[in-house]
Scaffold this active site. Structure first.
Site, PDB file in Angstrom:
ATOM      1  N   ASN A   1       2.213  -4.709  -3.337  1.00 30.16           N
ATOM      2  CA  ASN A   1       0.837  -5.177  -3.168  1.00 30.16           C
ATOM      3  C   ASN A   1      -0.053  -4.005  -2.747  1.00 30.16           C
ATOM      4  OD1 ASN A   1      -0.905  -7.620  -2.744  1.00 30.16           O
ATOM      5  ND2 ASN A   1      -0.926  -6.948  -0.587  1.00 30.16           N
TER       6      ASN A   1
ATOM      7  N   GLU B   1       0.812  -1.227   0.000  1.00 29.69           N
ATOM      8  CA  GLU B   1       0.000   0.000   0.000  1.00 29.69           C
ATOM      9  C   GLU B   1       0.845   1.276   0.000  1.00 29.69           C
ATOM     10  OE1 GLU B   1      -2.810  -0.631   3.192  1.00 29.69           O
ATOM     11  OE2 GLU B   1      -3.534  -2.489   2.314  1.00 29.69           O
TER      12      GLU B   1
ATOM     13  N   HIS C   1     -10.088  -6.280  -2.761  1.00 26.50           N
ATOM     14  CA  HIS C   1     -11.186  -6.127  -1.798  1.00 26.50           C
ATOM     15  C   HIS C   1     -12.294  -5.379  -2.527  1.00 26.50           C
ATOM     16  CE1 HIS C   1      -8.986  -7.647   1.624  1.00 26.50           C
ATOM     17  NE2 HIS C   1      -7.973  -6.840   1.357  1.00 26.50           N
TER      18      HIS C   1
ATOM     19  N   GLU D   1      -5.920 -10.800  -1.866  1.00 26.32           N
ATOM     20  CA  GLU D   1      -6.761 -10.676  -0.652  1.00 26.32           C
ATOM     21  C   GLU D   1      -8.238 -10.596  -1.037  1.00 26.32           C
ATOM     22  OE1 GLU D   1      -5.451  -7.455   1.888  1.00 26.32           O
ATOM     23  OE2 GLU D   1      -3.342  -7.861   1.495  1.00 26.32           O
TER      24      GLU D   1
ATOM     25  N   ASP E   1     -12.018 -10.439  -1.555  1.00 31.05           N
ATOM     26  CA  ASP E   1     -13.361 -10.611  -1.001  1.00 31.05           C
ATOM     27  C   ASP E   1     -14.292  -9.668  -1.753  1.00 31.05           C
ATOM     28  OD1 ASP E   1     -12.521  -8.258   0.374  1.00 31.05           O
ATOM     29  OD2 ASP E   1     -12.252  -9.341   2.263  1.00 31.05           O
TER      30      ASP E   1
HETATM   31  O1  9MR Z   1      -7.235  -9.051   8.027  1.00 30.50           O
HETATM   32  C1  9MR Z   1      -6.504  -8.092   8.741  1.00 30.50           C
HETATM   33  C2  9MR Z   1      -7.282  -7.696   9.990  1.00 30.50           C
HETATM   34  O2  9MR Z   1      -7.428  -8.795  10.852  1.00 30.50           O
HETATM   35  C3  9MR Z   1      -6.562  -6.570  10.691  1.00 30.50           C
HETATM   36  O3  9MR Z   1      -7.314  -6.138  11.804  1.00 30.50           O
HETATM   37  C4  9MR Z   1      -6.338  -5.437   9.703  1.00 30.50           C
HETATM   38  C5  9MR Z   1      -5.616  -4.283  10.382  1.00 30.50           C
HETATM   39  O4  9MR Z   1      -5.172  -3.336   9.481  1.00 30.50           O
HETATM   40  O5  9MR Z   1      -5.591  -5.906   8.609  1.00 30.50           O
HETATM   41  C6  9MR Z   1      -6.279  -6.867   7.881  1.00 30.50           C
HETATM   42  O6  9MR Z   1      -5.579  -7.225   6.731  1.00 30.50           O
HETATM   43  C7  9MR Z   1      -5.312  -6.178   5.787  1.00 30.50           C
HETATM   44  C8  9MR Z   1      -4.073  -6.558   5.046  1.00 30.50           C
HETATM   45  O7  9MR Z   1      -3.034  -6.791   5.939  1.00 30.50           O
HETATM   46  C9  9MR Z   1      -3.672  -5.502   4.031  1.00 30.50           C
HETATM   47  N1  9MR Z   1      -4.751  -5.192   3.141  1.00 30.50           N
HETATM   48  C10 9MR Z   1      -6.016  -4.876   3.786  1.00 30.50           C
HETATM   49  C11 9MR Z   1      -6.407  -6.005   4.745  1.00 30.50           C
HETATM   50  C12 9MR Z   1      -7.770  -5.722   5.345  1.00 30.50           C
HETATM   51  O8  9MR Z   1      -7.727  -4.585   6.154  1.00 30.50           O
END
Ligand code: 9MR
Length: 357
Positions: A210, A169, A246, A275, A277
Site C-alpha cells: 500500500n 510505503e 491522498h 485512504e 481524501d
Molecule cells: O490518520 C493517521 C493520523 O491520525 C496519524 O497521526 C498519522 C501518523 O503518521 O497517520 C495517519 O494515517 C496515515 C496512514 O497510516 C498511512 N498513510 C498516510 C496516512 C495519513 O498520514
C-alpha cells in the site's frame, strides 16, 4: 446475530419493490411513495455492494465516543479501517508485550454494524515503538522481531480482518527503495518474508502492499508494478495493491488512474483505493468543492470500471476528523462530509457514480 441499527438489505429491497409497484399503480406522489423514496436513499456501502464493491471509511478510537459521528460511521459504510490502532506502536508498545485493546474496539464496532475490516498496517517506517527504533539490530534479530510482530497480530485478528496492508510505503517518489529500518537491515527481501509470514498466520486474509502517490502511472507505481511481477513469479502470497489516494486539488487529478488499476488487475491482483481524501487550499469555495466533487466522481468511476478494483475507503468521512489540517496547515475540507456532518457535493458525486450502470 450482531445487533445493528442498520435496516436490513432485504427490507430495503422489499421497500424498493413496493415503491415500484405503487408507482406502476399510479399512486406516485402520495405518502406511500414518499416513504418508498426515503427507503431508496441507500447508503454508499449499499450502492457499492450492488457493484460487488465496498465503500468504507477509516476511523480512530478517540472519536468513537461521538455518537452523532458513530451513527453515520456505523450506517453508511461496509468497511472500516482503524486509522491508528493496529499500527506497531499501538499493538506492541514493549517488545513482546502486545496490546490489541484499541484495535479490538474498532473490530467490535465493525462487527456490531456488520462491517468488514481492513487491517492497517504491519510493516511501516512510521509510528514504530521506541524500543524498536532506538537501537541497532542485526538482520537475524530484526527478522525474529518482525516475524513475531506480524504473526502475533495477524493471528489475533484471524477471521476478523478481511485484508491487511502488510507493507506500507516501501518506495520513494522516484521508485527507489525507501531506506527504512527494515530495508536497511534486511534488504528488499523483507517484503516477501512479511507476506509469507502474514499468510501463514491467516491464510484467508487478502494481503496488500500500500502506498501514496501511486495513483498515476509513474516511477513510484512502476516500482510497485515491477515488485508485484517479481513476487507473483516467486509465488509469494501477494493479493492486492492499495492506492492510498491522498489527492490535492492544487496538484492535479491522476488521469492515468484507471489504466494503472487495470495493469495491476492484469497481473492477477486486486486493487483498492485505501485512504482517499481530496484536500484543497483553504478557504473552500463553491468552485473548489465542485472540482473536488468531480474528482471523487472520477475516482469512483475509475474503480468501478476495473473489475478487480474491489473497493474504496475514505480516510475518515467528515472534515471534522480529517488528518489534513494538522499535517498540511492551510489545507483541508478533504472529505465528502463537512465538519457539521452535512454531505458535500463530493458525497452526491460519489452517489451519482455508484448509481450508474
Ligand atoms: O490518520 C493517521 C493520523 O491520525 C496519524 O497521526 C498519522 C501518523 O503518521 O497517520 C495517519 O494515517 C496515515 C496512514 O497510516 C498511512 N498513510 C498516510 C496516512 C495519513 O498520514
Amino acid at each position: 446475530m450482531p445487533s445493528t441499527t442498520r435496516p436490513s438489505r432485504l427490507r430495503l429491497g422489499f421497500a424498493g419493490a413496493l415503491a415500484a409497484l405503487l408507482v406502476a399503480a399510479g399512486t406516485a406522489g402520495g405518502p406511500a411513495a414518499q416513504a418508498g423514496e426515503q427507503h431508496r436513499a441507500k447508503t454508499l456501502g449499499d450502492l457499492a455492494q450492488r457493484h460487488g464493491r465496498y465503500f468504507g471509511s477509516a476511523t480512530d478510537n478517540p472519536v468513537l465516543t461521538d455518537t452523532a459521528y458513530t451513527k453515520i460511521l456505523g450506517h453508511e459504510f461496509g468497511m472500516i479501517t482503524p486509522g491508528n490502532s493496529m499500527k506497531w506502536e499501538a499493538t506492541e508498545p514493549r517488545q513482546g508485550v502486545f496490546d490489541f485493546t484499541k484495535g479490538d474496539e474498532v473490530v467490535e464496532f465493525a462487527r456490531a454494524n456488520r462491517q468488514k475490516v481492513r487491517g492497517h498496517t504491519l510493516v511501516w517506517h512510521n509510528q514504530l515503538p521506541g524500543w524498536l527504533t532506538s537501537r541497532q539490530w542485526t538482520a537475524d534479530e530484526l527478522r525474529t522481531v518482525l516475524k513475531n510482530h506480524i504473526q502475533t497480530e495477524v493471528r489475533h485478528y484471524r477471521g476478523k480482518v478481511y485484508a491487511w496492508d502488510v507493507v506500507n510505503e516501501a518506495f520513494n517518489e522516484d521508485g527507489t527503495w525507501r531506506e527504512s529500518l527494515f530495508y536497511k537491515t534486511l534488504g528488499p527481501g523483507y517484503i516477501a518474508d512479511a507476506l509469507r509470514w502474514a499468510h501463514e498466520a491467516d491464510p484467508k486474509a487478502k494481503l496488500y502492499v500500500n502506498d501514496y502517490n501511486v495513483e498515476a502511472v509513474g516511477p513510484k507505481s512502476d516500482a510497485y508494478y515491477a515488485l508485484a511481477q517479481q513476487l507473483k513469479a516467486q509465488r509469494v502470497p501477494l493479493h492486492g495493491f492499495g492506492l492510498q489516494a491522498h489527492l490535492a486539488l492544487q496538484y492535479g487529478y491522476p488521469t492515468t488512474l484507471e489504466d494503472n488499476l487495470r495493469r495491476f488487475a492484469r497481473l492477477g491482483l486486486d486493487t483498492a483505493l485505501t485512504e482517499v481524501d481530496v484536500r484543497m487550499l483553504l478557504p473552500a469555495t463553491e468552485e473548489k468543492l465542485a472540482q473536488q466533487a468531480d474528482w471523487y466522481r472520477d475516482l469512483t468511476k475509475a474503480c468501478l470500471a476495473v473489475r478487480r478494483c474491489v473497493g474504496i475507503t475514505v480516510w475518515d468521512w467528515t472534515d471534522k476528523y480529517s488528518w489534513i489540517p494538522e499535517f498540511f496547515p492551510g489545507e483541508g475540507a478533504a472529505l465528502p462530509w463537512d465538519e457539521q456532518f452535512a454531505p458535500k457535493p463530493a458525497y452526491h458525486a460519489i452517489r451519482d457514480a455508484l448509481k450508474r450502470r
